[in-house]
Design an enzyme around this catalytic site. Sequence first.
Site, PDB file in Angstrom:
ATOM      1  N   LYS A  51      -7.303  -0.744  -4.519  1.00 53.60           N
ATOM      2  CA  LYS A  51      -7.258   0.233  -3.485  1.00 53.60           C
ATOM      3  C   LYS A  51      -6.192   1.537  -3.982  1.00 53.60           C
ATOM      4  CE  LYS A  51      -3.184  -2.443  -1.943  1.00 53.60           C
ATOM      5  NZ  LYS A  51      -2.819  -3.306  -0.784  1.00 53.60           N
ATOM      6  N   ARG A 155       1.036  -6.784  10.924  1.00 57.60           N
ATOM      7  CA  ARG A 155       0.576  -5.804  10.262  1.00 57.60           C
ATOM      8  C   ARG A 155      -0.761  -5.780  10.800  1.00 57.60           C
ATOM      9  NH1 ARG A 155       0.729  -4.084   3.921  1.00 57.60           N
ATOM     10  NH2 ARG A 155      -1.053  -5.304   3.733  1.00 57.60           N
ATOM     11  N   TYR A 275      18.327  23.869 -10.317  1.00 57.00           N
ATOM     12  CA  TYR A 275      18.517  24.223  -9.006  1.00 57.00           C
ATOM     13  C   TYR A 275      19.957  23.908  -8.587  1.00 57.00           C
ATOM     14  CZ  TYR A 275      13.868  25.768  -8.058  1.00 57.00           C
ATOM     15  OH  TYR A 275      12.545  26.593  -7.991  1.00 57.00           O
ATOM     16  N   MET A 333       9.680  21.258  -9.133  1.00 57.09           N
ATOM     17  CA  MET A 333       8.523  20.854  -8.657  1.00 57.09           C
ATOM     18  C   MET A 333       7.376  20.668  -9.915  1.00 57.09           C
ATOM     19  SD  MET A 333       5.553  22.975  -6.517  1.00 57.09           S
ATOM     20  CE  MET A 333       6.349  23.031  -5.064  1.00 57.09           C
TER      21      MET A 333
HETATM   22  C1  LIG Z   1      -2.300  -4.254  -1.544  1.00 57.58           C
HETATM   23  C2  LIG Z   1      -2.832  -5.638  -1.226  1.00 57.58           C
HETATM   24  C3  LIG Z   1      -2.715  -6.531  -2.208  1.00 57.58           C
HETATM   25  C4  LIG Z   1      -2.302  -6.539  -3.800  1.00 57.58           C
HETATM   26  O1  LIG Z   1      -0.671  -6.745  -3.467  1.00 57.58           O
HETATM   27  P1  LIG Z   1       0.150  -6.652  -4.865  1.00 57.58           P
HETATM   28  O2  LIG Z   1       1.558  -6.734  -4.277  1.00 57.58           O
HETATM   29  O3  LIG Z   1      -0.030  -5.320  -5.312  1.00 57.58           O
HETATM   30  O4  LIG Z   1      -0.495  -7.551  -5.728  1.00 57.58           O
HETATM   31  C5  LIG Z   1      -3.403  -7.955  -1.804  1.00 57.58           C
HETATM   32  N1  LIG Z   1      -3.732  -8.264  -0.411  1.00 57.58           N
HETATM   33  C6  LIG Z   1      -3.478  -7.299   0.506  1.00 57.58           C
HETATM   34  C7  LIG Z   1      -4.027  -7.566   1.940  1.00 57.58           C
HETATM   35  C8  LIG Z   1      -2.900  -5.981   0.168  1.00 57.58           C
HETATM   36  O5  LIG Z   1      -3.013  -4.900   1.155  1.00 57.58           O
END
Ligand SMILES: *Cc1c(COP(=O)(O)O)cnc(C)c1O
Length: 394
Positions: A51, A155, A275, A333
């Site tokens: 992702k 969640r 800065y 930046m």
């Molecule tokens: C992002 C995610 C993972 C991977 O988690 P890591 O901590 O990066 O290994 C696995 N399952 C779900 C549902 C996630 O959102």
Amino acid sequence: MSEAAQPAASGLREAGPQRMPSVEIDRSALVRNWRRVAARQPNARTGAAVKCDGYGLGAAEVARALHEAGCRDFFVAWPEEGGIVRQAIEALSDTPESRIYVLQGIEPDAIELFRQERLIPVLSSRDDIAIWTEGASRPGDRPIAALQVETGMNRLGIDDQDLDFVAALVASGDLKTGLLLSHLASADESREQTGSQFRRFNEIAERFPDVERSLANSAGVFCGPEFGFELTRPGIALYGGRGSLPDDCGIEPVATLTAAVLQIRTAKAGEAVGYGGTVRLSRPTRIATIGMGYGDGYRRALSGDHAATRPDLPTPSAFLHGHRVPILGRISMDLVLLDVSDLPEGRVQPGDRAEFFGPNVPIDEVARAAGTIAYEMLTGLGPRVYRRWSQGTN
Ligand SMILES: *Cc1c(COP(=O)(O)O)cnc(C)c1O
């Protein structure tokens, strides 16, 4: 597909006008990390979380590399990301066909994309289930979905009070599911919460006989063999983030962030730097101005003046010509300043590249110095940072 391999960039001059920041991604190290994680759970299939554009490094390249290594289960957040992964692996001999799971559920407008790219939605509510069963199936056709259940993170996931309803749907064949999953909230921190999630997941799974199960993210993979179930979903460990994984985890760096020296100057004792003039020099100081800043994801929290106010954190620094050199003053930046006074005069030249994280500057250390985690250092890399894939060493 891949660029020619570049040598480890620290201190090496790069030919040509390419002075912009870049992240070199070691394809072989990525694959080795995947294999190491897989070796921890030999009885489960090992998937990959790709992702957020493969944790900022490039989902298509990551998916292709891991597919070649044998990975057939990919996890993304959104269907658009799933489409990119599907396209990336389509040209490979994808047998058995890879499963691409979309973690954030479904909306009616996305159903066509799910069908077209053969994506598997992870359904986390009765609403998700209704959208999928009503929208996605044509007569006689029940496309497969995954189910995410709530076990203590609050969640995404099907709530306890909906489990009877969902279990009945699955038992009747009205909802076809191939995978039951839940997510660990603190596999890297709390054995207690992890244990309670593990027990709850097992209780729920008994209501879905013959459905494959998946619980472990990277940290979960290292919690013990019982966390493997049928499929694991590591992310950060593949990309070289160790977090609080055990020292013998074998996870190695994958991404090396480098940027070029644009200018070198010597400032006098007493002068202000950067800065806000937050730094007053206590000695004559050789300063290298580097072409990268918080706009590229090298976070402003890594400014040199934070070292004084947060002595409990690692001192932000870069690696140049074989030495750690401290960040000086505030990060702009597009620019960051390094104090290179301790390197021999004339050693640092415009065009030299300094490493900001990689084999010589652990990404977890940089993240800690910035008050964050490796995930955010990687996914925060800006669009100006050139992604340079190399084969690395096998
Ligand atoms: C992002 C995610 C993972 C991977 O988690 P890591 O901590 O990066 O290994 C696995 N399952 C779900 C549902 C996630 O959102």
